[in-house]
Motif scaffolding. Sequence first.
Motif, PDB file in Angstrom:
ATOM      1  N   GLY A  38      53.118 -53.721 -23.920  1.00 39.06           N
ATOM      2  CA  GLY A  38      53.808 -53.094 -25.041  1.00 39.06           C
ATOM      3  C   GLY A  38      52.859 -52.502 -26.067  1.00 39.06           C
ATOM      4  N   LEU A  39      52.180 -51.452 -25.695  1.00 38.99           N
ATOM      5  CA  LEU A  39      51.238 -50.819 -26.612  1.00 38.99           C
ATOM      6  C   LEU A  39      51.956 -50.311 -27.856  1.00 38.99           C
ATOM      7  N   PRO A  40      51.384 -50.572 -29.016  1.00 42.38           N
ATOM      8  CA  PRO A  40      52.024 -50.147 -30.263  1.00 42.38           C
ATOM      9  C   PRO A  40      51.730 -48.687 -30.574  1.00 42.38           C
ATOM     10  N   HIS A  41      52.461 -48.167 -31.534  1.00 40.47           N
ATOM     11  CA  HIS A  41      52.123 -46.842 -32.051  1.00 40.47           C
ATOM     12  C   HIS A  41      50.827 -46.988 -32.845  1.00 40.47           C
ATOM     13  N   MET A  42      49.905 -46.048 -32.659  1.00 45.14           N
ATOM     14  CA  MET A  42      48.630 -46.081 -33.363  1.00 45.14           C
ATOM     15  C   MET A  42      48.409 -44.740 -34.053  1.00 45.14           C
ATOM     16  N   THR A  43      47.773 -44.792 -35.206  1.00 43.72           N
ATOM     17  CA  THR A  43      47.410 -43.586 -35.935  1.00 43.72           C
ATOM     18  C   THR A  43      45.896 -43.541 -36.055  1.00 43.72           C
ATOM     19  N   LEU A  44      45.323 -42.434 -35.589  1.00 43.62           N
ATOM     20  CA  LEU A  44      43.886 -42.206 -35.675  1.00 43.62           C
ATOM     21  C   LEU A  44      43.644 -41.188 -36.781  1.00 43.62           C
ATOM     22  N   SER A  45      42.875 -41.580 -37.786  1.00 43.24           N
ATOM     23  CA  SER A  45      42.578 -40.707 -38.920  1.00 43.24           C
ATOM     24  C   SER A  45      41.176 -40.130 -38.781  1.00 43.24           C
ATOM     25  N   VAL A  46      41.040 -38.847 -39.129  1.00 43.32           N
ATOM     26  CA  VAL A  46      39.758 -38.149 -38.998  1.00 43.32           C
ATOM     27  C   VAL A  46      39.665 -37.084 -40.093  1.00 43.32           C
ATOM     28  N   CYS A  47      38.435 -36.701 -40.421  1.00 40.49           N
ATOM     29  CA  CYS A  47      38.211 -35.659 -41.428  1.00 40.49           C
ATOM     30  C   CYS A  47      38.537 -34.296 -40.840  1.00 40.49           C
ATOM     31  N   GLU A  48      39.331 -33.530 -41.552  1.00 39.01           N
ATOM     32  CA  GLU A  48      39.778 -32.228 -41.063  1.00 39.01           C
ATOM     33  C   GLU A  48      38.670 -31.179 -41.001  1.00 39.01           C
ATOM     34  N   THR A  49      37.563 -31.413 -41.683  1.00 41.28           N
ATOM     35  CA  THR A  49      36.487 -30.421 -41.704  1.00 41.28           C
ATOM     36  C   THR A  49      35.305 -30.790 -40.811  1.00 41.28           C
ATOM     37  N   ASP A  50      35.381 -31.923 -40.136  1.00 38.60           N
ATOM     38  CA  ASP A  50      34.290 -32.349 -39.243  1.00 38.60           C
ATOM     39  C   ASP A  50      34.686 -31.977 -37.815  1.00 38.60           C
ATOM     40  N   LEU A  52      44.137 -41.821 -24.744  1.00 40.20           N
ATOM     41  CA  LEU A  52      44.986 -42.963 -25.096  1.00 40.20           C
ATOM     42  C   LEU A  52      46.431 -42.721 -24.669  1.00 40.20           C
ATOM     43  N   THR A  53      46.919 -41.505 -24.876  1.00 38.40           N
ATOM     44  CA  THR A  53      48.281 -41.160 -24.472  1.00 38.40           C
ATOM     45  C   THR A  53      48.433 -41.256 -22.959  1.00 38.40           C
ATOM     46  N   ALA A  54      47.437 -40.760 -22.226  1.00 34.89           N
ATOM     47  CA  ALA A  54      47.470 -40.840 -20.760  1.00 34.89           C
ATOM     48  C   ALA A  54      47.460 -42.292 -20.277  1.00 34.89           C
ATOM     49  N   ALA A  55      46.889 -43.181 -21.089  1.00 39.21           N
ATOM     50  CA  ALA A  55      46.838 -44.604 -20.729  1.00 39.21           C
ATOM     51  C   ALA A  55      48.102 -45.346 -21.163  1.00 39.21           C
ATOM     52  N   GLY A  56      49.046 -44.626 -21.791  1.00 42.99           N
ATOM     53  CA  GLY A  56      50.318 -45.237 -22.145  1.00 42.99           C
ATOM     54  C   GLY A  56      50.499 -45.558 -23.614  1.00 42.99           C
ATOM     55  N   ALA A  57      49.545 -45.192 -24.455  1.00 41.33           N
ATOM     56  CA  ALA A  57      49.667 -45.466 -25.885  1.00 41.33           C
ATOM     57  C   ALA A  57      50.401 -44.320 -26.588  1.00 41.33           C
ATOM     58  N   ASP A  58      51.030 -44.644 -27.682  1.00 43.68           N
ATOM     59  CA  ASP A  58      51.682 -43.653 -28.539  1.00 43.68           C
ATOM     60  C   ASP A  58      50.756 -43.450 -29.731  1.00 43.68           C
ATOM     61  N   VAL A  59      50.085 -42.303 -29.793  1.00 43.81           N
ATOM     62  CA  VAL A  59      49.046 -42.077 -30.795  1.00 43.81           C
ATOM     63  C   VAL A  59      49.354 -40.821 -31.609  1.00 43.81           C
ATOM     64  N   THR A  60      49.152 -40.930 -32.907  1.00 48.01           N
ATOM     65  CA  THR A  60      49.260 -39.791 -33.804  1.00 48.01           C
ATOM     66  C   THR A  60      47.890 -39.543 -34.411  1.00 48.01           C
ATOM     67  N   LEU A  61      47.471 -38.289 -34.411  1.00 49.86           N
ATOM     68  CA  LEU A  61      46.211 -37.901 -35.029  1.00 49.86           C
ATOM     69  C   LEU A  61      46.521 -37.355 -36.422  1.00 49.86           C
ATOM     70  N   LYS A  62      45.935 -37.959 -37.442  1.00 50.72           N
ATOM     71  CA  LYS A  62      46.128 -37.515 -38.828  1.00 50.72           C
ATOM     72  C   LYS A  62      44.808 -36.973 -39.348  1.00 50.72           C
ATOM     73  N   GLN A  63      44.863 -35.778 -39.916  1.00 51.18           N
ATOM     74  CA  GLN A  63      43.684 -35.133 -40.480  1.00 51.18           C
ATOM     75  C   GLN A  63      43.755 -35.181 -42.001  1.00 51.18           C
ATOM     76  N   TYR A  64      42.633 -35.550 -42.615  1.00 49.72           N
ATOM     77  CA  TYR A  64      42.558 -35.644 -44.068  1.00 49.72           C
ATOM     78  C   TYR A  64      41.292 -34.958 -44.561  1.00 49.72           C
ATOM     79  N   SER A  65      41.297 -34.576 -45.836  1.00 52.68           N
ATOM     80  CA  SER A  65      40.064 -34.098 -46.453  1.00 52.68           C
ATOM     81  C   SER A  65      39.090 -35.276 -46.504  1.00 52.68           C
ATOM     82  N   GLU A  66      37.818 -34.972 -46.650  1.00 55.02           N
ATOM     83  CA  GLU A  66      36.816 -36.040 -46.695  1.00 55.02           C
ATOM     84  C   GLU A  66      37.096 -37.018 -47.834  1.00 55.02           C
ATOM     85  N   THR A  67      37.474 -36.513 -48.989  1.00 58.17           N
ATOM     86  CA  THR A  67      37.760 -37.371 -50.143  1.00 58.17           C
ATOM     87  C   THR A  67      38.967 -38.257 -49.880  1.00 58.17           C
ATOM     88  N   MET A  68      40.042 -37.681 -49.338  1.00 59.21           N
ATOM     89  CA  MET A  68      41.248 -38.458 -49.052  1.00 59.21           C
ATOM     90  C   MET A  68      40.983 -39.488 -47.958  1.00 59.21           C
TER      91      MET A  68
END
Length: 139
Positions: free
Chosen positions: A52-64, A78-94
């Motif tokens: 039962g893989l959980p939903h995961m959120t991966l955060s990364v800098c939008e300018t890198d 991760l998705t191909a392995a069965g995980a539910d993943v969301t990629l979130k992009q943020y500014s470096e400061t945020m």
Amino acid sequence: MSSTTSTYFCVLTIRKHLLKINPALEPFSDADFRNDLKAFVSGETEVLSDAGLPHMTLSVCETDYPLLCYATALCERLTAAGADVTLKQYSETMLRSRAINGRYQLLLVSENTLDATALPDADILLLSAEEMEDPSCEN
């Protein structure tokens, strides 16, 4: 007095890119789950626990761009392995603010943005250049 906390480091090859896992949040409080996830990310295994893989959120800098490209490829793996993943992009400061305030599950960051000592409770995986190579990311 202050409580004692444990910090886990999984050093593959010293590099200036880090995957930080927030152990204060479920399901990341489970050390076995974190270890399975780190083994998957590092390429030690291509299988994630299917309990039962959980939903995961991966955060990364939008300018890198290199990290963003790697994060996209990692989310696809991760998705191909069965995980539910969301990629979130943020500014470096945020991104830095969210990290310091513990508002992340998975954080992919350059050590120039946030070093390993900034989040003493995070479970950290240092990424080598080989692990981050993705032919689709070449300029």
